[in-house]
Structure formats: structure tokens, C-alpha cells
Write a protein that holds these residues in place. Structure first.
Motif, PDB file in Angstrom:
ATOM      1  N   ASP A 114      -6.382   3.215  -2.146  1.00 45.88           N
ATOM      2  CA  ASP A 114      -5.232   2.710  -1.469  1.00 45.88           C
ATOM      3  C   ASP A 114      -3.973   3.079  -2.112  1.00 45.88           C
ATOM      4  OD1 ASP A 114      -6.728   1.544   0.233  1.00 45.88           O
ATOM      5  OD2 ASP A 114      -6.568  -0.419  -0.520  1.00 45.88           O
ATOM      6  N   LEU A 115      -4.006   4.036  -2.946  1.00 43.89           N
ATOM      7  CA  LEU A 115      -2.725   4.446  -4.105  1.00 43.89           C
ATOM      8  C   LEU A 115      -2.452   5.936  -3.053  1.00 43.89           C
ATOM      9  CD1 LEU A 115      -3.436   3.722  -7.607  1.00 43.89           C
ATOM     10  CD2 LEU A 115      -2.225   2.475  -6.129  1.00 43.89           C
ATOM     11  N   LEU A 116      -3.274   6.610  -2.558  1.00 49.18           N
ATOM     12  CA  LEU A 116      -2.848   7.672  -1.809  1.00 49.18           C
ATOM     13  C   LEU A 116      -3.815   8.031  -0.846  1.00 49.18           C
ATOM     14  CD1 LEU A 116      -1.577  10.454  -1.545  1.00 49.18           C
ATOM     15  CD2 LEU A 116      -2.734  11.468  -3.585  1.00 49.18           C
ATOM     16  N   TYR A 117      -3.534   7.882   0.550  1.00 53.08           N
ATOM     17  CA  TYR A 117      -4.443   7.826   1.783  1.00 53.08           C
ATOM     18  C   TYR A 117      -3.577   8.407   3.136  1.00 53.08           C
ATOM     19  CZ  TYR A 117      -2.211   3.435   2.839  1.00 53.08           C
ATOM     20  OH  TYR A 117      -1.248   2.619   3.215  1.00 53.08           O
ATOM     21  N   VAL A 118      -4.350   8.411   3.853  1.00 59.77           N
ATOM     22  CA  VAL A 118      -3.935   8.804   5.367  1.00 59.77           C
ATOM     23  C   VAL A 118      -4.252   7.329   6.192  1.00 59.77           C
ATOM     24  CG1 VAL A 118      -4.030  10.061   7.409  1.00 59.77           C
ATOM     25  CG2 VAL A 118      -3.631  11.230   5.333  1.00 59.77           C
ATOM     26  N   ASP A 119      -3.214   6.802   6.989  1.00 54.90           N
ATOM     27  CA  ASP A 119      -3.325   5.599   7.663  1.00 54.90           C
ATOM     28  C   ASP A 119      -3.749   5.723   8.950  1.00 54.90           C
ATOM     29  OD1 ASP A 119      -1.206   6.491   8.918  1.00 54.90           O
ATOM     30  OD2 ASP A 119       0.195   5.043   8.323  1.00 54.90           O
ATOM     31  N   GLY A 120      -4.877   6.693   9.184  1.00 57.87           N
ATOM     32  CA  GLY A 120      -5.366   6.546  10.356  1.00 57.87           C
ATOM     33  C   GLY A 120      -6.743   7.512  10.190  1.00 57.87           C
ATOM     34  N   GLY A 121      -7.400   7.710  11.309  1.00 57.57           N
ATOM     35  CA  GLY A 121      -8.714   8.418  11.182  1.00 57.57           C
ATOM     36  C   GLY A 121      -9.620   8.448  12.335  1.00 57.57           C
ATOM     37  N   PRO A 122     -10.373   9.197  12.757  1.00 56.78           N
ATOM     38  CA  PRO A 122     -11.218   9.046  13.887  1.00 56.78           C
ATOM     39  C   PRO A 122     -12.144   7.631  14.268  1.00 56.78           C
ATOM     40  CG  PRO A 122     -11.907  10.853  12.964  1.00 56.78           C
ATOM     41  CD  PRO A 122     -10.740  10.499  12.012  1.00 56.78           C
TER      42      PRO A 122
END
Ligand code: UT7
Length: 325
Positions: free
Chosen positions: A196-204
């Protein structure tokens, strides 16, 4: 005892034409050149054209690496593309690169370890080549991070850029001695507790959208110096080299202050650290092969040079590759 090692036969890179300087960024978000330069060392980043996909960047870099290697695409039997910004959810970006280059043998697939992707891809290719399963590999790091940035978030959008780099690896018999060429050791680590420190807030599989990059920069920074230095030290211990015996460190290019911190911790001079981020920012999986390519073009890599590549990224993932040019 004779061994098979993955020897680097060629390197190439590609940066899109469009450049956004720090002054350009100041027109988009509340920032300025002084802050970005002082906190990161970045002065500019390249942005892919609307009709340029991650695979297009990778293809351009791979073509240059192939030409320099003198190896025909039909002789390549493994294509690995490290990317967190694939053209499509599937098929893999690597298969488009494979077909556009005219590679028809073997296998092609993507690796997702974000900024550590190139290190993970090199280690994967190396293990396939060492076992004899494949003979010649194209390892690419290609990204279009401009497409997953929140352009209203000044804490992230000033840091990243687009680009690609590639190397051609060939399985070659070596003596199993200290002067061997090729990849000498790889060290890979992951720890999902830091996801949760570096992520993308979406995905299939979650939001059915692509999402935007989110980062707790201060926390990532805190971990980066410690984790990267640790993995470098492990790699040196495995191979019996001292930090000052490395001819050139080619690190992931995220922040000049992180690279200074690592150099201080290892006790190596700044002249041994390849820093290229000022003109392309953080290009995630592309940053190591971009820096490697610049080192090659500046004649900083001679046959026999010991090169240490390292990275840390989302996951967290981190790792290092030690190779003799
Ligand atoms: O590639 C994957 C690995 N990624 C990394 O390694 C990135 C690691 N982190 C970093 O490089 C640094 O933490 C950053 C460059 C992201 C940030 O630098 P920092 O020195 O840690 O700054 P900060 O986050 O502590 O922010 C300091 C101040 C804040 O203001 P306040 O709260 O002190 O008033 C921010 O709001 O700087 C502000 N700030 C900005 N100011 C102008 C944040 N971004 C900007 C900006 N322009 N672009």
C-alpha cells in the motif's frame, strides 16, 4: 569447471520525442524547478505520443540492441518485457514486440515487478539460459507511466516519464573463473506487506479501470536506501567482490538523493554511479537499461567491466544483478 553464462551482447534504448521540463510541469501543478531539482535531481521527462504504445518504445530499443549485438532476430528464442504499463491487459506486450521484430522461435512473456522489473526479467532470462532451455534472449524494460499518472497530484506526476531500454543476452560457455563474462549473480526480493505504499488504484480484477499511481514518497524513500544497499551487499558477498571493485553501478533512476545515500552507505565515490534521471525522470522498468545504454554510449563499459544493476519498486520488490561486460 566450465559453466554457461548469459553474456550481454548488445544494449539499446529509446526515449519519446516530446519533452516536459520542470518549467512545463509548473504550468500543470503547483510546483517549481527548484523543488523538483533539489528533492529529486530531475530536470525533464519524455512523454510518449498519443499513437505510441509501450510496445512501440520497446521495439525501438530492442532494434538498436539487436543491431549492436550483431544477432539476427530469427536467432532470438526468448523475449521478456518488463512493464507495469502494458499495451493491453492481454496479450503480453512481449508478444507484439516479438512479432514486430520477426522473432518466431521460443517464448515471449511480460514480467510485472514495477521499477524492479528489469532486474527480475534479467534474472529470469539468466536462469533460462543457464539451464540450456533457451539460447538467446531479448530483455526489455518499457513503460508509458504518463498514462497512469494523476496529472493533478504534484507529489507523483513530476517524478515519472516514458521510455524503453533493452539488452540481448546470449548463453556462452565460460571457465567458471573470476574473469568470466556475463551475469555472475542475481538477487531478488519481494515483501507484499508494503503493497500500500506504492500502487495503482485500479485494475481489471478490482475496479475494471486502469487507475492512477499512488505513493507515500517519504516512506518509500525510507525503505529504498536500506533495502537496496542490503541486496547489493548480499550480491557482493555471494560473489566475493568488494564494493569498490565494481567498475560501474547502474541503478534504477528514481531519486538522486537515494543514489547518494546508497553510495555513502557502500563507501563508493559518485564517479562510479551512473545517474541519468535528470533528463528522463523515473521510467520504472526502463530506467536501468536506459542508464546502461547511456553508459555504453559514453564508453564507460569496456569488455571486462564489472557492472552492478539494482532497483526497488512497488510491491515492494527489489533486487540486484552483477555482470561482467
Ligand atoms: O521508483 C520506485 C521508487 N520510488 C521512489 O524511490 C521514490 C521515493 N521517494 C522520493 O523520491 C521522495 O520522497 C519524493 C521526491 C517523492 C518527495 O520528496 P520528500 O523530500 O520526501 O518530500 P515530502 O514528500 O516529505 O514533501 C515535502 C513537502 C510537502 O509539503 P509540506 O507538507 O512540508 O508543506 C509536500 O506537499 O514538499 C511538498 N511537495 C511539493 N512541493 C512542490 C510535494 N511534491 C511537491 C512538488 N512541488 N512537486
Amino acid at each position: 569447471m566450465a559453466v554457461i553464462r548469459s553474456v550481454i551482447r548488445g544494449v539499446g534504448a529509446y526515449l519519446p520525442k516530446r519533452i516536459l521540463t520542470n518549467a512545463d510541469m509548473a504550468k500543470i501543478v503547483d510546483t517549481d524547478d527548484a523543488w523538483i531539482t533539489e528533492r529529486t535531481g530531475i530536470k525533464a521527462r519524455h512523454i510518449a505520443a498519443d499513437d505510441e504504445k509501450t510496445s512501440d518504445l520497446g521495439i525501438a530499443a530492442a532494434r538498436q540492441a539487436l543491431i549492436r549485438s550483431g544477432i539476427d532476430p530469427v536467432e532470438i528464442d526468448l523475449v521478456i518485457c518488463a512493464t507495469a504499463t502494458p499495451d493491453r491487459t492481454f496479450p503480453a506486450t512481449a508478444v507484439r514486440i516479438q512479432s514486430e521484430l520477426g522473432v518466431t522461435k521460443g517464448a515471449a512473456f511480460d514480467i510485472q515487478a514495477v521499477c524492479s522489473g528489469f532486474v527480475f526479467a534479467m534474472a529470469t532470462a539468466d536462469n533460462f539460459l543457464k539451464t540450456g532451455q533457451f539460447k538467446r534472449a531479448l530483455v526489455i524494460g518499457a513503460e508509458t507511466f504518463s498514462r497512469i499518472l494523476d496529472w493533478s497530484d504534484r507529489t507523483t506526476c513530476v517524478l515519472f516519464g516514458d521510455g524503453a531500454g533493452a539488452v540481448v543476452l546470449e548463453a556462452q560457455p565460460q571457465k567458471g573463473a573470476r574473469e568470466d563474462r556475463g551475469i555472475l549473480a542475481t538477487t531478488l526480493r519481494s515483501d507484499g506487506r508494503y503493497g500500500d505504499l506504492l500502487y495503482v488504484d485500479g485494475g481489471p480484477g478490482s475496479t475494471k479501470t486502469v487507475g492512477h499511481l499512488r505513493m507515500n514518497g517519504r516512506e518509500v524513500f525510507r525503505h529504498a536506501v536500506q533495502k537496496i544497499s542490503g541486496v547489493i551487499e548480499e550480491t557482493l558477498v555471494t560473489t566475493g567482490y568488494a564494493a569498490d571493485e565494481i567498475d560501474l553501478y547502474v541503478p534504477h533512476q528514481a531519486n538522486a538523493r537515494i543514489l547518494d545515500g546508497i553510495a555513502r552507505k557502500l563507501g563508493v565515490g559518485p564517479e562510479k554511479i551512473m545517474i541519468t534521471l535528470s533528463h528522463h525522470g523515473n521510467t520504472s522498468a526502463a530506467s536501468i537499461p536506459l542508464a546502461l545504454n547511456q553508459a555504453y554510449e559514453e564508453h564507460r563499459l569496456k569488455e571486462g567491466s564489472l557492472v552492478l544493476m539494482e532497483a526497488m519498486g512497488g510491491g515492494f520488490t527489489w533486487g540486484a544483478v552483477l555482470a561482467r561486460w
